[in-house]
Write an enzyme that holds these catalytic residues in place. Structure first.
Site, mmCIF file in Angstrom:
data_model
loop_
_atom_site.group_PDB
_atom_site.id
_atom_site.type_symbol
_atom_site.label_atom_id
_atom_site.label_comp_id
_atom_site.label_asym_id
_atom_site.label_seq_id
_atom_site.Cartn_x
_atom_site.Cartn_y
_atom_site.Cartn_z
ATOM 1 N N GLU A 78 10.282 -11.571 4.535
ATOM 2 C CA GLU A 78 11.555 -12.005 5.133
ATOM 3 C C GLU A 78 12.702 -11.742 4.152
ATOM 4 O O GLU A 78 12.558 -12.051 2.965
ATOM 5 C CB GLU A 78 11.497 -13.494 5.470
ATOM 6 C CG GLU A 78 12.672 -13.943 6.329
ATOM 7 C CD GLU A 78 12.563 -15.416 6.733
ATOM 8 O OE1 GLU A 78 13.113 -15.760 7.784
ATOM 9 O OE2 GLU A 78 11.968 -16.200 5.994
ATOM 10 N N MET A 213 7.288 -19.552 2.156
ATOM 11 C CA MET A 213 7.491 -18.606 3.249
ATOM 12 C C MET A 213 6.488 -18.892 4.350
ATOM 13 O O MET A 213 5.284 -18.957 4.104
ATOM 14 C CB MET A 213 7.344 -17.166 2.733
ATOM 15 C CG MET A 213 7.466 -16.123 3.823
ATOM 16 S SD MET A 213 9.069 -16.187 4.665
ATOM 17 C CE MET A 213 8.600 -15.649 6.296
ATOM 18 N N GLU A 248 7.470 -25.896 6.147
ATOM 19 C CA GLU A 248 6.764 -24.668 6.500
ATOM 20 C C GLU A 248 5.820 -24.886 7.682
ATOM 21 O O GLU A 248 5.682 -24.012 8.549
ATOM 22 C CB GLU A 248 6.004 -24.125 5.287
ATOM 23 C CG GLU A 248 6.862 -23.848 4.064
ATOM 24 C CD GLU A 248 8.073 -22.984 4.350
ATOM 25 O OE1 GLU A 248 7.964 -22.052 5.174
ATOM 26 O OE2 GLU A 248 9.130 -23.233 3.759
#
Length: 800
Positions: A78, A213, A248
């Site tokens: 990303e 992430m 997350e």
């Protein structure tokens, strides 16, 4: 990319000519004859190497228990870096099913988004094949290869959940695994949908540019955001792990299952995950009062959104660097704040029902902001778009001014800015406002939606105090004009919740920086909070003193130190240095915060001496000192430290037993005051001794310190090209945020000249915002400079 070939349904093959553009990592195919419409298969051959930029498919290194350097490979795709690992249509709305096969050395382990379906040895290599993923975006693909160890799985319904670490760090996984399991179950219940993957792995990576992430089924983390010792970690360190893990996990639905159509909608992912992390952690740890401490993060969003150069939460994205620049406090904290405001306005149950409808409607696909408003509006049976569009598509936020006019309360709105603009900015918002009235011994409440420039609210007889923004859920600042503020301070503070006291101080300080309240008025207000015991109220008080410390002259610093001591010492004398039975985690954290402020900002010799003694005892017996006090001890000793202490802390950084201990001693190296010691730290940020994931943050911290900022700024200018090549772009962007500490007219001009002459672009409005924040500080210094000393002396006399 080495070759490309298209194959039609009849297996006829057409070789493509490849034209590549290195900067954007894009390729264009052209064929000798046009390809007929129909179904085709594209065959691509490509190769690459593991980079050291912490993006794409990259290399991470660490030392094992024997001190030998080991390497693992990890991914960070990303926003637009999947193309650095494999050819793909690297945009969020080109969703696809991914089938990953990794061919690795037999002694290594491979992890990807899904479960392993087969493992074999072929030609001396281990071939690991993974199950097909759900339909998802390229930026969520992940693979990690190296020596990794996993916990035993915890089953949440049909989902096995594990935490992965490099060898030797498994003892640091229990707290993170508990939070992961609890939050995953919470989200399945809240969303009304099972987890969309076939397993969930959380992986601690030694080198990682951001916090974590949300790769579906294979979430990657910086070690400090996942691994922690439950016994030695501070409350703040445990809270960070809980927050990031819950954040997350929330993404598995909001972001992974349903994804924004384009990067301008990034806030849909990040703001909602931030909002949901608060809900989940608050549900699991109600004693942490997580929504109250979130107010501190929201205040940080206010500080950026009060700039003329702020941006809307959602804005057009034209280039990758614009997408990267959206990972900021406006996307996360402001976005989450306006969602919380909406949730409280329409009701938590209605809000949840709207979210469920949104996820069911767009599962495995893409959506935009209007899709969310439609779902929430349908559930609420209210015009949600009309209410919310101003908060999402309009920059800034309102200042609500509350004034008494006889038996009426007049409320008016205008855009809040730190710097006066001509002509004035005229934006309007639809503002959900909650008001609490103290009428004798009873309390009354008012609720309204302020849609115009101003409105009036009738007041009953006998009102003794009025507080606007009851509960603290509104994303706006309030200026309680006289006599409303005096009434609150003199007779209404005991009626305010902790979050409301925080708001009162925070809003008053903001209007002081903006020139709407005088500095003497603000400093007198701080005197009403000597008996305060809430850590968040103290956070804004100490932050305002730190701001003054950056802008005052060295001659005035002694007066500021005296004022800090007068404010903080009464609370420390009551709390003491040691924990007491039944004390909450929040009070323990407050003790550490105040001791650190007293020893550093207050420069109190007695505190510094006691800190040295207690740190000696801590090194002999770590259990003898509360973990929440240890960071204060380390910070104070660095502040007063000599070369021997520097060498000691450097070695403790190198040998830290937990990621938190390593980080604590690393950042202490930025807090020494001797120039030669600071120069050593700066050298270590670019010579490989400090990881590139951490080095930019060290430099940024040193730019903010009055003792190191001049030296550090000269270092940045001299080494900019090297830093630009060495540091991850996200880290470099964060490092530049430190320029707001260069708060003298001379340094400000030098900063502007440097960035202009080098034509540096940090993406979006990032640099423009940093420079305006610097201008706000210097303007305050220029406006208040002649009266600061008198204001400090007056406040000290008032305290005494």
């Amino acid at each position: 990319l080495q070759s490309a070939m298209a194959e039609d349904a009849n297996r006829r093959q057409f070789k493509a000519r490849i034209e590549s553009e290195q900067k954007t990592q894009r390729v264009e195919f052209s064929f000798q004859e046009p390809l007929r419409p129909g179904e085709w298969r594209l065959h691509l051959s490509f190769h690459g190497k593991l980079n050291d930029q912490l993006r794409g498919f990259y290399r991470s290194t660490y030392k094992d228990v024997l001190g030998t350097q080991q390497t693992l490979a990890a991914t960070q795709f990303e926003a637009t870096d999947a193309r650095r690992a494999f050819p793909c249509w690297d945009e969020p709305d080109f969703k696809a099913v991914f089938a990953t096969t990794l061919v690795i050395d037999p002694h290594l382990t491979a992890i990807s988004n899904t479960s392993v379906i087969s493992e074999s040895v072929e030609s001396g290599k281990k071939v690991v094949r993974f199950a097909d993923t759900i339909k998802m975006s390229t930026y969520l693909v992940a693979f990690v290869v190296g020596r990794m160890e996993a916990t035993e799985p915890v089953w949440i319904g049909k989902t096995p959940l594990r935490l992965w670490t490099v060898p030797g760090k498994q003892p640091l996984t229990p707290f993170g695994q508990d939070i992961a399991a609890a939050s995953l179950k919470f989200f399945e219940d809240y969303y009304g949908m099972p987890y969309p993957g076939d397993k969930l792995d959380l992986l601690a990576i030694p080198d990682f540019a951001s916090g974590a992430m949300e790769n579906l089924g294979a979430i990657t983390f910086r070690e400090t955001a996942l691994l922690v010792d439950r016994q030695t970690g501070t409350h703040a360190e445990l809270e960070r792990v809980a927050d990031v893990v819950a954040h997350e996990n929330a993404h598995m639905w909001f972001g992974d299952l349903v994804t924004m159509s384009w990067w301008n909608g990034l806030w849909l992912n990040e703001a909602f995950a931030t909002f949901m992390e608060m809900l989940a952690v608050d549900a699991g740890k109600p004693e942490w009062k997580r929504w109250e401490s979130f107010s501190v993060a929201r205040a940080a969003a206010f500080s950026v959104d009060g700039l003329v150069s702020t941006r809307p939460i959602e804005y057009p994205v034209h280039a990758p660097k614009d997408a990267d620049a959206m990972f900021d406090i406006l996307t996360y904290e402001k976005g989450a704040s306006v969602l919380r405001m909406l949730e409280q306005h329409i009701g938590p149950t209605v809000f949840r029902d709207g979210v469920r409808q949104y996820l069911r409607t767009h599962a495995y696909g893409n959506a935009d902001t209007q899709d969310l408003w439609t779902a929430l509006g349908t559930a609420a049976r209210q015009p949600v778009p009309e209410l919310m569009n101003g908060w999402i598509f309009q920059p800034g936020f309102p200042l609500v001014t509350a004034e008494l006019h006889g038996q009426e309360l007049r409320l008016s709105q205008q855009r809040f800015t730190y710097l006066v603009q001509e002509p004035a900015l005229e934006e309007l918002w639809q503002i959900p406002i909650q008001i609490r009235l103290a009428v004798g011994n009873r309390t009354e409440h008012r609720q309204l939606l302020l849609t115009g420039q101003e409105t009036k609210v009738g007041l009953p007889d006998g009102v003794t105090s009025v507080f606007v923004n009851e509960g603290g859920h509104g994303f706006y600042r309030v200026r309680h004009r006289a006599p409303l503020l005096e009434q609150l301070l003199d007779q209404g503070l005991d009626r305010l919740a902790a979050i409301e006291r925080f708001i009162l101080v925070s809003d008053t300080w903001a209007t002081t920086v903006a020139g709407l309240t005088t500095l003497p008025e603000y400093l007198r207000l701080t005197g009403h909070f000597k008996s305060e015991r809430d850590k968040n109220v103290w956070a804004v008080l100490l932050d305002s003193f730190s701001f003054l410390n950056r802008i005052i002259s060295s001659e005035d610093r002694k007066d500021l130190e005296t004022l800090v001591c007068h404010c903080v010492k009464p609370t420390i004398e009551e709390l003491g240095w040691d924990t007491r039975q039944g004390e909450s985690d929040l009070v323990r954290q407050l003790r550490g915060d105040l001791l650190g402020a007293l020893g550093k900002l207050g420069n109190d010799a007695a505190t510094q001496q006691e800190a040295a003694e207690r740190y000696r005892r801590y090194r002999q017996d770590p259990a003898s000192i509360d973990s929440n006090v240890v960071p204060a001890l380390v910070a104070i000793l660095a502040h007063t430290g000599d070369e021997a202490r520097y060498d000691e802390f450097l070695e403790l950084y190198r040998t830290g037993s937990t990621p938190q201990e390593e980080r604590r001693y690393l950042f202490s190296l930025a807090s020494f005051r001797h120039k030669e010691l600071l120069a050593r730290t700066l050298t270590r940020t670019i010579n490989g001794e400090i990881r590139t994931q951490d080095a930019p943050f060290i430099v940024g911290a040193m730019l903010l310190s009055v003792y190191s900022r001049d030296l550090t700024w000269d270092f940045v200018k001299a080494n900019w090209d090297h830093m630009d090549r060495l540091f991850p772009k996200q880290g470099l962007r964060r490092m530049c945020g430190g320029i707001v500490g260069l708060a003298t007219p001379e340094l400000e001009q030098d900063v502007r000249d440097f960035f202009a002459s080098r034509k540096i672009d940090l993406g979006g409005k990032t640099l423009e915002q940093y420079l305006e924040q610097l201008r706000v500080s210097v303007s305050f210094r220029e406006r208040e400079g002649r009266t600061i000393q008198a204001a400090l002396v007056s406040a000290i006399q008032h305290e005494t």
